[in-house]
Design a protein around this motif. Structure first.
Motif, PDB file in Angstrom:
ATOM      1  N   LYS A 109      -4.674  -3.502 -22.349  1.00 45.50           N
ATOM      2  CA  LYS A 109      -3.222  -3.414 -22.229  1.00 45.50           C
ATOM      3  C   LYS A 109      -2.746  -1.958 -22.182  1.00 45.50           C
ATOM      4  CE  LYS A 109      -2.212  -7.806 -22.178  1.00 45.50           C
ATOM      5  NZ  LYS A 109      -1.633  -8.433 -20.960  1.00 45.50           N
ATOM      6  N   SER A 110      -3.380  -1.087 -22.953  1.00 45.71           N
ATOM      7  CA  SER A 110      -2.925   0.297 -23.038  1.00 45.71           C
ATOM      8  C   SER A 110      -3.529   1.189 -21.958  1.00 45.71           C
ATOM      9  CB  SER A 110      -3.262   0.876 -24.416  1.00 45.71           C
ATOM     10  OG  SER A 110      -4.665   0.873 -24.635  1.00 45.71           O
ATOM     11  N   GLN A 111      -4.784   0.916 -21.557  1.00 46.98           N
ATOM     12  CA  GLN A 111      -5.464   1.776 -20.600  1.00 46.98           C
ATOM     13  C   GLN A 111      -5.519   1.195 -19.195  1.00 46.98           C
ATOM     14  OE1 GLN A 111      -6.529   4.887 -21.701  1.00 46.98           O
ATOM     15  NE2 GLN A 111      -5.379   4.162 -23.469  1.00 46.98           N
ATOM     16  N   GLY A 112      -5.250  -0.093 -19.066  1.00 54.07           N
ATOM     17  CA  GLY A 112      -5.384  -0.733 -17.774  1.00 54.07           C
ATOM     18  C   GLY A 112      -6.760  -1.370 -17.633  1.00 54.07           C
ATOM     19  N   ASP A 113      -6.923  -2.217 -16.633  1.00 54.61           N
ATOM     20  CA  ASP A 113      -8.172  -2.945 -16.439  1.00 54.61           C
ATOM     21  C   ASP A 113      -8.793  -2.532 -15.120  1.00 54.61           C
ATOM     22  OD1 ASP A 113     -10.214  -4.661 -16.928  1.00 54.61           O
ATOM     23  OD2 ASP A 113      -9.121  -6.485 -16.392  1.00 54.61           O
ATOM     24  N   ILE A 114     -10.066  -2.835 -14.965  1.00 53.95           N
ATOM     25  CA  ILE A 114     -10.763  -2.528 -13.728  1.00 53.95           C
ATOM     26  C   ILE A 114     -10.256  -3.433 -12.613  1.00 53.95           C
ATOM     27  CG2 ILE A 114     -12.637  -4.152 -14.205  1.00 53.95           C
ATOM     28  CD1 ILE A 114     -14.547  -2.150 -12.919  1.00 53.95           C
ATOM     29  N   GLY A 115     -10.203  -2.907 -11.401  1.00 54.03           N
ATOM     30  CA  GLY A 115      -9.774  -3.697 -10.253  1.00 54.03           C
ATOM     31  C   GLY A 115     -10.869  -3.731  -9.195  1.00 54.03           C
ATOM     32  N   VAL A 116     -11.141  -4.919  -8.640  1.00 56.13           N
ATOM     33  CA  VAL A 116     -12.133  -5.059  -7.574  1.00 56.13           C
ATOM     34  C   VAL A 116     -11.376  -4.987  -6.245  1.00 56.13           C
ATOM     35  CG1 VAL A 116     -13.975  -6.478  -6.606  1.00 56.13           C
ATOM     36  CG2 VAL A 116     -13.515  -6.540  -9.076  1.00 56.13           C
ATOM     37  N   LEU A 117     -11.444  -3.821  -5.597  1.00 58.55           N
ATOM     38  CA  LEU A 117     -10.683  -3.609  -4.367  1.00 58.55           C
ATOM     39  C   LEU A 117     -11.372  -4.200  -3.145  1.00 58.55           C
ATOM     40  CD1 LEU A 117      -9.489   0.087  -4.907  1.00 58.55           C
ATOM     41  CD2 LEU A 117      -8.359  -2.047  -5.578  1.00 58.55           C
ATOM     42  N   ILE A 118     -12.702  -4.224  -3.181  1.00 60.33           N
ATOM     43  CA  ILE A 118     -13.470  -4.793  -2.056  1.00 60.33           C
ATOM     44  C   ILE A 118     -14.573  -5.675  -2.622  1.00 60.33           C
ATOM     45  CG2 ILE A 118     -14.938  -4.300  -0.068  1.00 60.33           C
ATOM     46  CD1 ILE A 118     -13.507  -1.674   0.286  1.00 60.33           C
ATOM     47  N   HIS A 119     -14.678  -6.876  -2.073  1.00 61.20           N
ATOM     48  CA  HIS A 119     -15.710  -7.826  -2.511  1.00 61.20           C
ATOM     49  C   HIS A 119     -16.456  -8.308  -1.283  1.00 61.20           C
ATOM     50  CE1 HIS A 119     -17.296 -11.843  -3.519  1.00 61.20           C
ATOM     51  NE2 HIS A 119     -17.449 -11.354  -4.741  1.00 61.20           N
ATOM     52  N   GLU A 120     -17.734  -7.924  -1.185  1.00 59.34           N
ATOM     53  CA  GLU A 120     -18.601  -8.348  -0.073  1.00 59.34           C
ATOM     54  C   GLU A 120     -17.960  -8.058   1.277  1.00 59.34           C
ATOM     55  OE1 GLU A 120     -21.682  -9.287  -0.318  1.00 59.34           O
ATOM     56  OE2 GLU A 120     -21.626  -9.178  -2.514  1.00 59.34           O
ATOM     57  N   GLY A 121     -17.482  -6.826   1.448  1.00 57.74           N
ATOM     58  CA  GLY A 121     -16.956  -6.388   2.735  1.00 57.74           C
ATOM     59  C   GLY A 121     -15.540  -6.809   3.042  1.00 57.74           C
ATOM     60  N   THR A 122     -14.866  -7.485   2.113  1.00 58.43           N
ATOM     61  CA  THR A 122     -13.498  -7.938   2.328  1.00 58.43           C
ATOM     62  C   THR A 122     -12.570  -7.302   1.294  1.00 58.43           C
ATOM     63  OG1 THR A 122     -14.256 -10.063   3.205  1.00 58.43           O
ATOM     64  CG2 THR A 122     -11.962  -9.943   2.481  1.00 58.43           C
ATOM     65  N   MET A 123     -11.474  -6.738   1.772  1.00 59.33           N
ATOM     66  CA  MET A 123     -10.513  -6.110   0.866  1.00 59.33           C
ATOM     67  C   MET A 123      -9.756  -7.153   0.062  1.00 59.33           C
ATOM     68  SD  MET A 123      -8.878  -2.989   3.112  1.00 59.33           S
ATOM     69  CE  MET A 123      -8.773  -3.894   4.665  1.00 59.33           C
ATOM     70  N   ASN A 124      -9.550  -6.856  -1.226  1.00 59.71           N
ATOM     71  CA  ASN A 124      -8.765  -7.716  -2.103  1.00 59.71           C
ATOM     72  C   ASN A 124      -7.326  -7.201  -2.073  1.00 59.71           C
ATOM     73  OD1 ASN A 124      -7.562  -9.135  -4.190  1.00 59.71           O
ATOM     74  ND2 ASN A 124      -9.330  -8.981  -5.543  1.00 59.71           N
ATOM     75  N   GLY A 151     -18.669  -3.531   6.137  1.00 59.32           N
ATOM     76  CA  GLY A 151     -19.901  -4.294   6.027  1.00 59.32           C
ATOM     77  C   GLY A 151     -20.956  -3.614   5.181  1.00 59.32           C
ATOM     78  N   GLN A 152     -20.762  -2.335   4.878  1.00 54.88           N
ATOM     79  CA  GLN A 152     -21.696  -1.599   4.035  1.00 54.88           C
ATOM     80  C   GLN A 152     -21.389  -1.765   2.541  1.00 54.88           C
ATOM     81  OE1 GLN A 152     -20.743   2.139   6.437  1.00 54.88           O
ATOM     82  NE2 GLN A 152     -22.886   2.504   5.903  1.00 54.88           N
ATOM     83  N   VAL A 153     -20.219  -2.333   2.217  1.00 60.26           N
ATOM     84  CA  VAL A 153     -19.723  -2.347   0.841  1.00 60.26           C
ATOM     85  C   VAL A 153     -19.971  -3.699   0.182  1.00 60.26           C
ATOM     86  CG1 VAL A 153     -17.717  -1.994  -0.631  1.00 60.26           C
ATOM     87  CG2 VAL A 153     -17.938  -0.705   1.508  1.00 60.26           C
ATOM     88  N   GLY A 154     -20.677  -3.674  -0.954  1.00 65.29           N
ATOM     89  CA  GLY A 154     -20.828  -4.891  -1.754  1.00 65.29           C
ATOM     90  C   GLY A 154     -19.651  -5.039  -2.703  1.00 65.29           C
TER      91      GLY A 154
END
Length: 228
Positions: A109-124, A151-154
């Motif tokens: 809540k105070s620092q923020g959480d991790i965000g998954v911006l790309i998953h298996e080549g697709t942007m979130n 396509g290079q990004v997991g």
């Protein structure tokens, strides 16, 4: 100062101020004391204060700078209040750090959480909007990491401290190009897969026989690219 005490050609006041010259000798001691106090405070608040700062660490550092910088410039201000402020900030920082070790929810809540911006080549797209990361900023960061297409990004993570982490795919596949569209000469060095399609908005390659992307709902598709 009163208005009638200010003159535009009063260079002594502008350069030296309304303090006796002897105060400048005292300033040497004050600056040395404040410098050592800052070093001590940063040491007491942990190793992260010497690397990238989190939100609460940045707030603590700003509070220290604002509070203990005053005695350097004001001869009527003592050094003891600066020490008290530093001790309060250090104590508060240590209490918050203790809460972090006991409660992941409090840290999130105070620092923020991790965000998954790309998953298996697709942007979130939702994660990008939530993190306020634009498509251009994302592509620029990927190019900085040496990526030429999605396509290079997991996985591509946006960490809580504001940094990015790239995990490459073990076996790359054709994907949406992240190169600037204006750089046609460089794009032509890549192999264009004319038989495939990816969503121009999110990079999804799971395109079905429909007018819109099943991931983001957009209607624009382009050919994916890969390394030659």
């Amino acid at each position: 100062m009163k208005e009638n005490e200010i003159f535009i050609d009063d260079w002594m006041r502008i350069l030296i101020g309304n303090v006796p010259v002897i105060f400048f000798i005292e300033v040497i001691f004050r600056v040395l004391f404040v410098f050592l106090l800052l070093l001590f405070s940063m040491r007491m608040m942990g190793k992260r204060m010497s690397s990238q700062l989190s939100r609460n660490e940045m707030a603590a550092m700003s509070s220290l700078a604002a509070a203990i910088g005053i005695p350097i410039q004001s001869p009527d201000r003592g050094l003891l209040p600066a020490v008290i402020v530093a001790m309060i900030v250090i104590l508060g920082q240590r209490i918050i750090a203790a809460f972090f070790t006991k409660s992941e929810r409090f840290e999130e809540k105070s620092q923020g959480d991790i965000g998954v911006l790309i998953h298996e080549g697709t942007m979130n797209i939702k994660a990008m909007v939530s993190s306020r990361i634009s498509r251009e900023r994302l592509f620029a960061q990927l190019r900085k990491e040496g990526v030429k297409h999605l396509g290079q990004v997991g996985r591509f993570y946006f960490e809580a401290d504001g940094t990015f982490t790239l995990i490459n795919k073990t076996v790359p596949k054709p994907g949406l190009s992240v190169l600037p569209e204006e750089d046609e000469k460089f794009i032509n060095r890549l192999h264009i897969n004319a038989d495939g399609q990816v969503c121009y908005n999110c990079g999804n390659d799971e395109i079905k026989a429909s007018d819109s992307c099943p991931k983001c709902g957009k209607h624009k598709f382009v050919h994916p690219v890969s390394q030659k």
